[in-house]
Scaffold this motif. Structure first.
Motif, PDB file in Angstrom:
ATOM      1  N   MET A   1       0.807  -1.227   0.000  1.00  0.00           N
ATOM      2  CA  MET A   1       0.000   0.000   0.000  1.00  0.00           C
ATOM      3  C   MET A   1       0.838   1.274   0.000  1.00  0.00           C
ATOM      4  SD  MET A   1      -3.403  -0.421   2.369  1.00  0.00           S
ATOM      5  CE  MET A   1      -3.484   1.364   2.589  1.00  0.00           C
ATOM      6  N   PRO A   2       1.857   1.382   0.857  1.00  0.00           N
ATOM      7  CA  PRO A   2       2.655   2.626   0.846  1.00  0.00           C
ATOM      8  C   PRO A   2       3.374   2.861  -0.479  1.00  0.00           C
ATOM      9  CG  PRO A   2       3.029   1.371   2.864  1.00  0.00           C
ATOM     10  CD  PRO A   2       2.286   0.472   1.938  1.00  0.00           C
ATOM     11  N   VAL A   3       3.800   1.793  -1.132  1.00  0.00           N
ATOM     12  CA  VAL A   3       4.526   1.926  -2.400  1.00  0.00           C
ATOM     13  C   VAL A   3       3.587   2.379  -3.508  1.00  0.00           C
ATOM     14  CG1 VAL A   3       5.948   0.725  -4.096  1.00  0.00           C
ATOM     15  CG2 VAL A   3       6.148   0.135  -1.669  1.00  0.00           C
ATOM     16  N   LEU A   4       2.419   1.764  -3.585  1.00  0.00           N
ATOM     17  CA  LEU A   4       1.484   2.071  -4.658  1.00  0.00           C
ATOM     18  C   LEU A   4       0.699   3.351  -4.412  1.00  0.00           C
ATOM     19  CD1 LEU A   4       0.162  -1.515  -5.430  1.00  0.00           C
ATOM     20  CD2 LEU A   4       1.708  -0.126  -6.806  1.00  0.00           C
TER      21      LEU A   4
ATOM     22  N   ASP B   1      -4.092   9.225  -0.937  1.00  0.00           N
ATOM     23  CA  ASP B   1      -5.115   8.578  -0.126  1.00  0.00           C
ATOM     24  C   ASP B   1      -6.120   7.842  -0.998  1.00  0.00           C
ATOM     25  OD1 ASP B   1      -6.457   8.188   2.528  1.00  0.00           O
ATOM     26  OD2 ASP B   1      -8.082   9.239   1.485  1.00  0.00           O
ATOM     27  N   THR B   2      -6.489   8.413  -2.134  1.00  0.00           N
ATOM     28  CA  THR B   2      -7.409   7.740  -3.046  1.00  0.00           C
ATOM     29  C   THR B   2      -6.794   6.457  -3.586  1.00  0.00           C
ATOM     30  OG1 THR B   2      -8.412   9.853  -3.683  1.00  0.00           O
ATOM     31  CG2 THR B   2      -8.731   7.988  -5.174  1.00  0.00           C
ATOM     32  N   ARG B   3      -5.519   6.505  -3.919  1.00  0.00           N
ATOM     33  CA  ARG B   3      -4.837   5.305  -4.409  1.00  0.00           C
ATOM     34  C   ARG B   3      -4.755   4.244  -3.309  1.00  0.00           C
ATOM     35  NH1 ARG B   3      -1.461   5.847  -9.051  1.00  0.00           N
ATOM     36  NH2 ARG B   3       0.046   4.451  -8.092  1.00  0.00           N
ATOM     37  N   ARG B   4      -4.472   4.673  -2.084  1.00  0.00           N
ATOM     38  CA  ARG B   4      -4.440   3.708  -0.980  1.00  0.00           C
ATOM     39  C   ARG B   4      -5.801   3.040  -0.812  1.00  0.00           C
ATOM     40  NH1 ARG B   4      -1.439   7.877   1.676  1.00  0.00           N
ATOM     41  NH2 ARG B   4       0.752   7.279   2.011  1.00  0.00           N
ATOM     42  N   ARG B   5      -6.857   3.823  -0.872  1.00  0.00           N
ATOM     43  CA  ARG B   5      -8.199   3.267  -0.708  1.00  0.00           C
ATOM     44  C   ARG B   5      -8.544   2.316  -1.855  1.00  0.00           C
ATOM     45  NH1 ARG B   5     -12.095   8.169   0.058  1.00  0.00           N
ATOM     46  NH2 ARG B   5     -13.632   6.487   0.257  1.00  0.00           N
ATOM     47  N   ALA B   6      -8.123   2.644  -3.050  1.00  0.00           N
ATOM     48  CA  ALA B   6      -8.362   1.736  -4.179  1.00  0.00           C
ATOM     49  C   ALA B   6      -7.643   0.413  -3.976  1.00  0.00           C
ATOM     50  CB  ALA B   6      -7.918   2.400  -5.483  1.00  0.00           C
TER      51      ALA B   6
ATOM     52  N   VAL C   1      -3.469   2.594 -11.154  1.00  0.00           N
ATOM     53  CA  VAL C   1      -3.079   1.666 -10.087  1.00  0.00           C
ATOM     54  C   VAL C   1      -2.667   0.328 -10.686  1.00  0.00           C
ATOM     55  CG1 VAL C   1      -3.839   0.439  -8.023  1.00  0.00           C
ATOM     56  CG2 VAL C   1      -4.547   2.807  -8.393  1.00  0.00           C
ATOM     57  N   ARG C   2      -3.420  -0.157 -11.668  1.00  0.00           N
ATOM     58  CA  ARG C   2      -3.065  -1.414 -12.318  1.00  0.00           C
ATOM     59  C   ARG C   2      -1.708  -1.305 -13.000  1.00  0.00           C
ATOM     60  NH1 ARG C   2      -2.881  -2.848 -17.457  1.00  0.00           N
ATOM     61  NH2 ARG C   2      -2.865  -5.091 -17.937  1.00  0.00           N
ATOM     62  N   GLU C   3      -1.480  -0.216 -13.711  1.00  0.00           N
ATOM     63  CA  GLU C   3      -0.207  -0.046 -14.419  1.00  0.00           C
ATOM     64  C   GLU C   3       0.965  -0.086 -13.448  1.00  0.00           C
ATOM     65  OE1 GLU C   3      -0.596   3.613 -16.464  1.00  0.00           O
ATOM     66  OE2 GLU C   3      -2.149   2.894 -17.848  1.00  0.00           O
ATOM     67  N   ASP C   4       0.831   0.617 -12.326  1.00  0.00           N
ATOM     68  CA  ASP C   4       1.916   0.630 -11.339  1.00  0.00           C
ATOM     69  C   ASP C   4       2.074  -0.733 -10.666  1.00  0.00           C
ATOM     70  OD1 ASP C   4       2.323   3.257 -11.971  1.00  0.00           O
ATOM     71  OD2 ASP C   4       1.285   4.068 -10.215  1.00  0.00           O
TER      72      ASP C   4
END
Length: 347
Positions: free
Chosen positions: A32-35, A46-51, A195-198
């Protein structure tokens, strides 16, 4: 095959199921912290973490049921194994339990308060609650296969630091990096967009170190403790991880997830296959070792348990499969609504 051997296999299956399912849960929490870090102009951290967290939102608590069931089966089928294991490995298992509790609380309460500092603390709890079990499960199972100092009273007399031997530490590193890879591939499978790409890129970077670390561990296990037929499991785990390297490079995360699953099954199956017919070998005297015959419950107990498992296990499997089917859709940052937690001052 008698009931003792049957329940040894069933316990192995339960732990394999736990590590396959909870393995990617741990991986999601670890990554989670990396993505959370995206490109300029992308969604907020924060939005990316929630996703990322929402990929396991509907299933993570159900995945933990495999551990509870495995522990219950261990207690009922092989009470001496349960007693010796949980007393001798008290500290690492306690650390795993505390970490899991911290993780559960962090996941459940992260969105309850609309405050960045609160969410940051919960994110730390999720990371700790994922990394600690991911490492310590490998350390614990490696020591079970390697053997510990068990005396004539079926008591482990070695200390905590005796568990931190090179083989066990390599086992901990293996479970950590394989779960991280498993989680990265799962995130790629369950998300879309940035998010998928990363996640695909991260899985590709993790795949080669996973081959090296996990390959070293399974080869050491096979050469030191394995049997002739367990070479099949070694080959399956190694070939699967090599396949993940190729598949993540071409963004085929669906098949990559199948192969990380096969790798986990092969590695855990190798540990149990290498262990049999022992449950916990003694490094003091082989006569003190726990086996499937001298540490099991009575035949009547095993018979009743077998009938109960025959009726209940299909129901549990069907329900969990249905859950994954219902929540099979991919998630993107566009699906994440604004935070609805109460302000910190109102608490």
């Amino acid at each position: 095959m008698g009931l003792q051997e049957l329940w040894f296999i069933l316990i192995a299956v339960l732990f394999i199921g736990y590590f396959v399912l909870e393995g990617f849960d741990f991986g999601v929490g670890m990554l989670m912290p990396v993505l959370a870090r995206g490109k300029k102009g992308s969604a907020s951290p924060d939005t990316r973490r929630r996703a990322v967290l929402n990929t396991i939102g509907p299933v993570w608590d159900g995945n933990e049921v495999w551990l509870i069931t495995g522990g219950g089966a261990l207690f009922a089928a092989f009470p001496d194994w349960y007693a010796t294991l949980f007393s001798g490995f008290y500290l690492p298992l306690l650390l795993i339990l505390v970490a899991l509790i911290v993780r559960i609380c962090a996941i459940e309460y992260r969105g309850k308060i609309d405050d960045p500092r609160w969410r940051a603390r919960c994110d730390v709890g999720i990371a700790i609650g994922s990394w600690v079990p991911a490492v310590l499960w490998g350390v614990a199972f490696a020591n079970i296969v390697r053997g510990v100092a068990i005396d004539e009273n079926k008591k482990v007399v070695s200390g905590f630091f005796d568990l931190l031997n090179p083989y066990a530490l390599l086992g901990g590193a293996t479970t950590a990096i394989v779960f991280a890879l498993h989680g990265a591939v799962f995130i790629a499978l369950k998300t879309t967009g940035e998010v998928r790409e990363d996640a695909v890129k991260l899985a590709s970077r993790l795949s080669i170190p996973a081959v090296v670390v996990a390959g070293s561990f399974v080869l050491w296990t096979q050469l030191a403790h394995g049997k002739g037929w367990t070479w099949i499991l070694v080959a399956a785990a190694a070939a699967s991880l090599i396949g993940v390297v190729a598949l993540t490079s071409v963004e085929r995360e669906g098949w990559a997830f199948v192969l990380t699953t096969v790798a986990v099954i092969g590695a855990v199956g190798l540990l149990f296959g290498s262990l049999y017919p022992y449950l916990m070998p003694s490094t003091i005297d082989d006569a003190y070792s726990l086996t499937v015959t001298n540490a099991s419950s009575s035949p009547y107990t095993l018979k009743v348990m077998t009938w109960a498992a025959a009726f209940m296990l299909p129901v549990v499997l069907a329900y969990q499969a249905w859950t994954y089917w219902v929540f099979r859709q991919r998630i993107s940052t566009a699906h994440i609504p604004p935070s609805i937690g109460l302000p910190l001052k109102s608490r």
